[in-house]
Scaffold this active site. Structure first.
Site, PDB file in Angstrom:
ATOM      1  CG  HIS A 269     -56.162  45.539 -14.489  1.00  0.00           C
ATOM      2  ND1 HIS A 269     -55.620  46.459 -14.179  1.00  0.00           N
ATOM      3  CD2 HIS A 269     -57.382  45.143 -13.383  1.00  0.00           C
ATOM      4  CE1 HIS A 269     -55.645  46.995 -13.592  1.00  0.00           C
ATOM      5  NE2 HIS A 269     -56.911  46.366 -12.220  1.00  0.00           N
TER       6      HIS A 269
HETATM    7  C1  UD1 Z   1     -58.033  43.564  -8.304  1.00  0.00           C
HETATM    8  C2  UD1 Z   1     -58.443  44.491  -7.098  1.00  0.00           C
HETATM    9  C3  UD1 Z   1     -57.960  45.632  -8.756  1.00  0.00           C
HETATM   10  C4  UD1 Z   1     -56.534  46.019  -9.140  1.00  0.00           C
HETATM   11  C5  UD1 Z   1     -56.436  44.459  -9.478  1.00  0.00           C
HETATM   12  C6  UD1 Z   1     -55.288  44.363 -10.026  1.00  0.00           C
HETATM   13  C7  UD1 Z   1     -61.156  44.912  -6.526  1.00  0.00           C
HETATM   14  C8  UD1 Z   1     -62.016  45.530  -6.446  1.00  0.00           C
HETATM   15  N1  UD1 Z   1     -60.451  44.696  -7.815  1.00  0.00           N
HETATM   16  O1  UD1 Z   1     -58.499  43.367  -9.789  1.00  0.00           O
HETATM   17  O2  UD1 Z   1     -58.391  47.007  -8.617  1.00  0.00           O
HETATM   18  O3  UD1 Z   1     -55.769  46.698  -9.786  1.00  0.00           O
HETATM   19  O4  UD1 Z   1     -56.744  43.035  -8.352  1.00  0.00           O
HETATM   20  O5  UD1 Z   1     -54.565  42.663 -10.599  1.00  0.00           O
HETATM   21  O6  UD1 Z   1     -60.346  44.200  -5.670  1.00  0.00           O
HETATM   22  N2  UD1 Z   1     -58.145  35.640 -10.894  1.00  0.00           N
HETATM   23  C9  UD1 Z   1     -57.270  34.465 -11.744  1.00  0.00           C
HETATM   24  N3  UD1 Z   1     -56.570  34.486 -11.067  1.00  0.00           N
HETATM   25  C10 UD1 Z   1     -55.857  35.286 -10.157  1.00  0.00           C
HETATM   26  C11 UD1 Z   1     -57.181  35.588  -8.879  1.00  0.00           C
HETATM   27  C12 UD1 Z   1     -58.440  36.755  -9.779  1.00  0.00           C
HETATM   28  O7  UD1 Z   1     -57.520  33.854 -12.814  1.00  0.00           O
HETATM   29  O8  UD1 Z   1     -55.000  35.099  -9.053  1.00  0.00           O
HETATM   30  C13 UD1 Z   1     -59.455  36.022 -12.532  1.00  0.00           C
HETATM   31  C14 UD1 Z   1     -60.806  35.170 -11.442  1.00  0.00           C
HETATM   32  O9  UD1 Z   1     -61.204  34.683 -12.662  1.00  0.00           O
HETATM   33  C15 UD1 Z   1     -61.763  36.239 -10.986  1.00  0.00           C
HETATM   34  C16 UD1 Z   1     -60.759  37.740 -12.304  1.00  0.00           C
HETATM   35  O10 UD1 Z   1     -59.481  37.331 -12.051  1.00  0.00           O
HETATM   36  O11 UD1 Z   1     -63.071  36.665 -11.462  1.00  0.00           O
HETATM   37  C17 UD1 Z   1     -61.047  38.824 -11.366  1.00  0.00           C
HETATM   38  O12 UD1 Z   1     -59.948  38.850  -9.674  1.00  0.00           O
HETATM   39  P1  UD1 Z   1     -59.994  39.782  -8.921  1.00  0.00           P
HETATM   40  O13 UD1 Z   1     -59.315  39.788  -7.364  1.00  0.00           O
HETATM   41  O14 UD1 Z   1     -61.938  40.034  -8.612  1.00  0.00           O
HETATM   42  O15 UD1 Z   1     -59.836  41.562  -9.530  1.00  0.00           O
HETATM   43  P2  UD1 Z   1     -58.983  41.731 -10.501  1.00  0.00           P
HETATM   44  O16 UD1 Z   1     -59.800  42.331 -11.703  1.00  0.00           O
HETATM   45  O17 UD1 Z   1     -57.896  41.067 -10.942  1.00  0.00           O
END
Ligand code: UD1
Length: 390
Positions: free
Chosen positions: A209
């Site tokens: 991821h």
């Molecule tokens: C975040 C953390 C990362 C951790 C990971 C675990 C930061 C910088 N990154 O990354 O360190 O390893 O979580 O999963 O904080 N999204 C969904 N559903 C959700 C949440 C997010 O679909 O419930 C999608 C959205 O399109 C979003 C993308 O995932 O834009 C990224 O989510 P985000 O929380 O920004 O970062 P992660 O890649 O999940």
């Protein structure tokens, strides 16, 4: 004593669970749990609260997704009034996600001391958003709870005074050890067609991821190709994070996923994100885990399952020195060759870093209560007092 804990994203939940459980056993502590809403999908959030026995958060800030700056700022804006109203004596933050950084900044700017659980880890790679979050959080937190010796060394090298640093072990491993037997009852392996009675077929697990691995097609496609090659020998199950799924769809890479349920499943097999117990069961019985996650490097070490980390560095060197992890990078030839080597010479490791024994949360609470009653009672109050003077 009033304590407030902040969580936001999937890996935070298993880290705070044992701390909340210890806090429940201490008298005279009023505790509030705040969820920032960084992760909001049931599969990345709600399921974990249920499985880990975490109480419903007292407050959900419902921040959601956005750019790093937007997300950090939004958590700060929404958390500030909560802290002003509750006035905790201490805020617990865990890990290295954007919510960790945002909560720390907000609390410290209000003069409220922060205890950072999982402090001191460093990849020395500032292109990782988590490295920025870790460094800033550690610089301004009052109590630094560290999982492994490298964290202590990094903090000392950065000039942090020793009385702020506490090597306590790993709360994520507290949760794993507490749930391993329950996870063994999961029906996941039967569902995936790799368990028949007591017989379990060999299989691998993949998670990906990190933006550096999934955002660029030049990296993601060769990775899927290499793992697809390994998956000709054993099935490789790939529970896909929504961020990765979106990239796979954008880049039309679904054709790398194959496999069948005909009793001899091979191929790279895409799954929805799994709950904690199903995923723990899947890891525990696998021959090989390939990942770019930080937490999974630690969990495979605790389980003794061979792990290939698809990155060029790790902020968790104890998993290599004392565990089952190898930092293999993203070169497809290296991945296939290291994977094959593990499959041909398979064994479970029994090494584990010091203090990864299931009691880290208890040690954290001991330190907090001791600090509260002696040395830092003054320090906490001094800080609050000087803010009131301002
Ligand atoms: C975040 C953390 C990362 C951790 C990971 C675990 C930061 C910088 N990154 O990354 O360190 O390893 O979580 O999963 O904080 N999204 C969904 N559903 C959700 C949440 C997010 O679909 O419930 C999608 C959205 O399109 C979003 C993308 O995932 O834009 C990224 O989510 P985000 O929380 O920004 O970062 P992660 O890649 O999940």
């Amino acid at each position: 004593m009033r304590i407030l804990s902040v969580v936001g994203a999937r890996p935070n939940f298993m880290k705070i669970a044992p701390v909340v459980s210890e806090l429940r056993q201490v008298s005279g502590v009023s505790h509030r749990l705040v969820h920032t809403g960084q992760h909001y999908d049931d599969k990345l959030s709600g399921t974990f609260f249920e499985e880990l026995g975490l109480p419903e958060p007292d407050i959900n800030l419902q921040v959601g997704s956005g750019s790093h700056t937007w997300q950090t700022a939004e958590v700060m804006k929404r958390l500030e009034p909560v802290l002003e109203e509750f006035r905790p004596d201490l805020v617990f933050v865990v890990g290295d996600v954007n919510s960790t950084l945002a909560a720390t900044l907000t609390a410290v700017k209000l003069g409220i001391p922060v205890a950072h659980i999982e402090a001191g880890l460093r990849s020395f790679d500032l292109t990782m958003p988590e490295e920025i979050n870790r460094k800033v959080t550690d610089t301004i937190s009052e109590l630094l709870f560290v999982t492994e010796q490298s964290g202590v060394d990094n903090l000392k090298a950065e000039g942090v005074s020793e009385d702020r640093i506490f090597l306590v072990g790993n709360v994520m491993i507290d949760t794993l050890l507490r749930h391993r037997a329950i996870a063994a009852k999961s029906r996941m392996l039967e569902k995936l067609g790799v368990k028949n009675g007591e017989h379990i077929l060999p299989y691998g697990v993949l998670t990906l991821h990190r933006p550096s691995n999934v955002d660029q097609p030049e990296t993601l496609e060769p990775l899927l190709q290499a793992i697809g090659e390994l998956a000709q020998e054993i099935p490789v199950f790939f529970p896909i994070h929504p961020r990765t799924m979106a990239r796979v769809r954008d880049l039309n890479l679904d054709h790398y996923f194959g496999g069948s349920n005909d009793g001899s499943p091979t191929g790279l097999r895409a799954l929805d994100p799994l709950g904690y117990l199903d995923f723990l069961c899947l890891m525990d019985h696998s021959r090989l885990v390939l990942t770019d996650s930080g937490g999974i490097q630690e969990e495979t070490t605790a389980l003794g399952v061979p792990c290939l980390t698809l990155r060029n560095n790790t902020e968790r060197p104890a998993t290599v020195e004392h565990g089952s992890n190898q930092i293999i990078g993203v070169n497809p030839i290296r991945i296939v060759s290291a994977g094959r080597h593990i499959l041909r010479n398979w064994s479970r490791s029994s090494r584990r870093p010091p203090l990864w024994d299931g009691h880290a949360a208890r040690r954290i609470l001991e330190v907090v209560l001791q600090q509260r009653s002696c040395v830092s009672a003054n320090r906490f109050q001094e800080q609050r007092g000087s803010e009131q003077l301002v």
